[in-house]
Write a protein that holds these residues in place. Structure first.
Motif, PDB file in Angstrom:
ATOM      1  N   GLY A  51      63.439  10.101  76.986  1.00 29.76           N
ATOM      2  CA  GLY A  51      61.609   9.859  77.421  1.00 29.76           C
ATOM      3  C   GLY A  51      60.995  11.140  78.214  1.00 29.76           C
ATOM      4  O   GLY A  51      61.561  10.963  79.662  1.00 29.76           O
ATOM      5  N   THR A  98      61.112  17.539  77.487  1.00 32.63           N
ATOM      6  CA  THR A  98      60.801  18.075  76.310  1.00 32.63           C
ATOM      7  C   THR A  98      60.534  19.763  76.638  1.00 32.63           C
ATOM      8  O   THR A  98      60.633  20.036  75.992  1.00 32.63           O
ATOM      9  CB  THR A  98      59.419  17.936  76.323  1.00 32.63           C
ATOM     10  OG1 THR A  98      58.365  18.009  77.654  1.00 32.63           O
ATOM     11  CG2 THR A  98      58.611  16.436  76.170  1.00 32.63           C
ATOM     12  N   GLY A 127      65.222  13.889  71.623  1.00 28.39           N
ATOM     13  CA  GLY A 127      64.556  13.767  70.318  1.00 28.39           C
ATOM     14  C   GLY A 127      63.028  14.885  69.467  1.00 28.39           C
ATOM     15  O   GLY A 127      63.987  16.250  68.869  1.00 28.39           O
ATOM     16  N   ARG A 128      62.150  14.680  70.069  1.00 33.36           N
ATOM     17  CA  ARG A 128      61.427  15.385  69.572  1.00 33.36           C
ATOM     18  C   ARG A 128      61.506  17.113  69.660  1.00 33.36           C
ATOM     19  O   ARG A 128      61.367  18.196  69.034  1.00 33.36           O
ATOM     20  CB  ARG A 128      60.042  15.087  70.095  1.00 33.36           C
ATOM     21  CG  ARG A 128      58.773  15.929  69.531  1.00 33.36           C
ATOM     22  CD  ARG A 128      57.026  15.275  69.467  1.00 33.36           C
ATOM     23  NE  ARG A 128      56.947  14.216  68.920  1.00 33.36           N
ATOM     24  CZ  ARG A 128      56.043  13.451  69.492  1.00 33.36           C
ATOM     25  NH1 ARG A 128      54.973  13.424  70.372  1.00 33.36           N
ATOM     26  NH2 ARG A 128      55.728  12.354  67.990  1.00 33.36           N
ATOM     27  N   ALA A 129      61.828  17.301  71.065  1.00 33.72           N
ATOM     28  CA  ALA A 129      62.236  18.408  71.221  1.00 33.72           C
ATOM     29  C   ALA A 129      63.044  19.704  71.000  1.00 33.72           C
ATOM     30  O   ALA A 129      62.797  20.551  70.116  1.00 33.72           O
ATOM     31  CB  ALA A 129      62.341  18.705  72.796  1.00 33.72           C
ATOM     32  N   TYR A 181      63.600  18.306  67.067  1.00 38.45           N
ATOM     33  CA  TYR A 181      62.821  18.425  66.171  1.00 38.45           C
ATOM     34  C   TYR A 181      62.138  20.017  65.896  1.00 38.45           C
ATOM     35  O   TYR A 181      61.390  20.718  64.938  1.00 38.45           O
ATOM     36  CB  TYR A 181      61.715  17.158  65.846  1.00 38.45           C
ATOM     37  CG  TYR A 181      61.494  17.482  64.912  1.00 38.45           C
ATOM     38  CD1 TYR A 181      62.089  16.946  63.343  1.00 38.45           C
ATOM     39  CD2 TYR A 181      59.639  17.007  65.024  1.00 38.45           C
ATOM     40  CE1 TYR A 181      61.132  16.879  62.612  1.00 38.45           C
ATOM     41  CE2 TYR A 181      59.174  16.891  63.681  1.00 38.45           C
ATOM     42  CZ  TYR A 181      60.057  16.444  62.234  1.00 38.45           C
ATOM     43  OH  TYR A 181      58.884  17.218  60.920  1.00 38.45           O
ATOM     44  N   THR A 182      60.843  20.036  67.053  1.00 33.41           N
ATOM     45  CA  THR A 182      60.022  20.806  66.947  1.00 33.41           C
ATOM     46  C   THR A 182      60.932  22.550  67.317  1.00 33.41           C
ATOM     47  O   THR A 182      60.122  23.161  67.703  1.00 33.41           O
ATOM     48  CB  THR A 182      59.259  20.505  68.285  1.00 33.41           C
ATOM     49  OG1 THR A 182      59.567  20.902  69.421  1.00 33.41           O
ATOM     50  CG2 THR A 182      58.372  19.005  68.152  1.00 33.41           C
ATOM     51  N   ASP A 236      61.185  23.243  69.898  1.00 33.91           N
ATOM     52  CA  ASP A 236      61.471  23.373  72.075  1.00 33.91           C
ATOM     53  C   ASP A 236      62.794  23.508  72.542  1.00 33.91           C
ATOM     54  O   ASP A 236      62.568  24.164  73.477  1.00 33.91           O
ATOM     55  CB  ASP A 236      60.334  22.338  72.621  1.00 33.91           C
ATOM     56  CG  ASP A 236      58.912  22.870  72.517  1.00 33.91           C
ATOM     57  OD1 ASP A 236      58.091  23.431  71.866  1.00 33.91           O
ATOM     58  OD2 ASP A 236      58.318  21.352  72.210  1.00 33.91           O
TER      59      ASP A 236
END
Length: 65
Positions: free
Chosen positions: A12, A15, A37-39, A41-42, A44
């Motif tokens: 969590g 980023t 996770g999201r980093a 996917y994006t 970053d």
């Protein structure tokens, strides 16, 4: 050695590569890894960046946060 019988995974809020470097600086203090996770996917943080950061020597300094 860390005084707890289990390793910790940071999760969590990771980023940026700087966040990952801060977590990598906690090697030897019980932190065994990080969940990204999201980093990913994006874009970053890329897998090559994450692997390079994870395997780089650390300074042993605590994160500034």
């Amino acid at each position: 050695m860390f005084p707890y019988p289990a390793a910790v995974l940071a999760a969590g809020g990771i980023t940026t590569r700087q966040d990952l470097e801060a977590v990598a600086g906690l090697k030897g203090r019980g932190v065994a890894g990080a969940l990204i996770g999201r980093a990913f996917y994006t874009g970053d943080i890329t897998l090559p960046q994450a692997l390079a950061t994870a395997t780089a020597p650390t300074t042993g300094r605590r994160p500034s946060r």
